[in-house]
Scaffold this active site. Structure first.
Site, short mmCIF file in Angstrom:
data_model
loop_
_atom_site.label_atom_id
_atom_site.label_comp_id
_atom_site.label_asym_id
_atom_site.label_seq_id
_atom_site.Cartn_x
_atom_site.Cartn_y
_atom_site.Cartn_z
N ARG A 1 -3.02 8.03 -0.34
CA ARG A 1 -3.32 7.25 0.83
C ARG A 1 -3.39 8.05 2.16
NH1 ARG A 1 0.21 2.74 3.54
NH2 ARG A 1 -1.44 1.82 4.98
N ASN B 1 0.88 -1.20 -0.06
CA ASN B 1 -0.04 -0.02 -0.09
C ASN B 1 0.92 1.15 0.09
OD1 ASN B 1 -2.48 -1.64 0.12
ND2 ASN B 1 -1.96 -1.89 2.22
N GLU C 1 14.62 -0.42 10.25
CA GLU C 1 13.20 -0.19 9.96
C GLU C 1 12.53 0.95 10.24
OE1 GLU C 1 11.10 -2.93 13.16
OE2 GLU C 1 9.01 -1.92 12.60
C1 DQA Z 1 3.44 2.17 8.27
C2 DQA Z 1 2.74 1.72 9.49
C3 DQA Z 1 1.84 0.69 9.39
O1 DQA Z 1 1.24 0.23 10.33
C4 DQA Z 1 0.97 0.71 8.20
O2 DQA Z 1 0.46 -0.62 8.04
C5 DQA Z 1 1.62 1.35 6.90
C6 DQA Z 1 2.81 2.21 6.99
C7 DQA Z 1 4.24 3.62 8.40
O3 DQA Z 1 4.99 3.80 7.69
O4 DQA Z 1 3.74 4.42 9.00
O5 DQA Z 1 1.21 0.64 5.77
O6 DQA Z 1 4.73 1.06 8.12
#
Ligand code: DQA
Length: 145
Positions: free
Chosen positions: A18, A11, A100
């Site tokens: 989004r 996504n 991360e």
């Molecule tokens: C995310 C946080 C996640 O919980 C979420 O599912 C995302 C984006 C972020 O970059 O803030 O798709 O990884």
């Protein structure tokens, strides 16, 4: 020439449209521009995005095989993908940095986002600073021999 893989999960290809209240209105092309501008000349920035868990895992194998440091936004896989975690562990166990990152601060959001199955094997975690989360991760990586 050092290559940094900037890997984005499901996504995140929709960044820009989004949930702009959560993720801002900039897209992945703008993320790439920001990181290329922030990177030293001898560092190549390779920004990728996939909605496919297997593809993301294979990109982590590529990082291991080529000793490429990784900036990883696992998106929703963060919260449940043990397969992704195991692949990410191959990177850090090989002594290659893997940071991360999250655009939002998952800890300030829904309870299911408070758990990351990736964090424990990551070199470090940066969350909540918008695209600056990636830039801060890059700062760390370029300073790490
Ligand atoms: C995310 C946080 C996640 O919980 C979420 O599912 C995302 C984006 C972020 O970059 O803030 O798709 O990884």
């Amino acid at each position: 020439m050092r290559t940094v893989l900037v890997l984005n999960g499901p996504n995140l290809g929709r960044l820009g449209s989004r949930e702009p209240d959560v993720y801002g209105s900039a897209d992945l092309a703008q993320l790439r521009t920001l990181l290329v501008a922030a990177a030293p000349e001898d560092v190549t920035i390779d920004v990728r995005q996939t909605d496919d868990e297997a593809e993301l895992i294979h990109w982590l194998y590529e990082a291991v095989d080529n000793a490429h440091p990784v900036i990883l936004n696992p998106a929703a896989f963060t919260h449940y993908s043990y397969a992704l975690r195991d692949a990410a562990a191959l990177v850090t166990k090989a002594g290659i940095p893997l940071v991360e990152v999250h655009i939002s601060n998952p800890h300030a959001r829904e309870t299911f986002r408070h758990t990351s199955v990736v964090s424990a094997i990551a070199t470090g975690v940066i969350a909540g600073f918008g695209f600056d989360s990636y830039r801060l991760a890059l700062d760390y990586i370029v300073r790490t021999p």
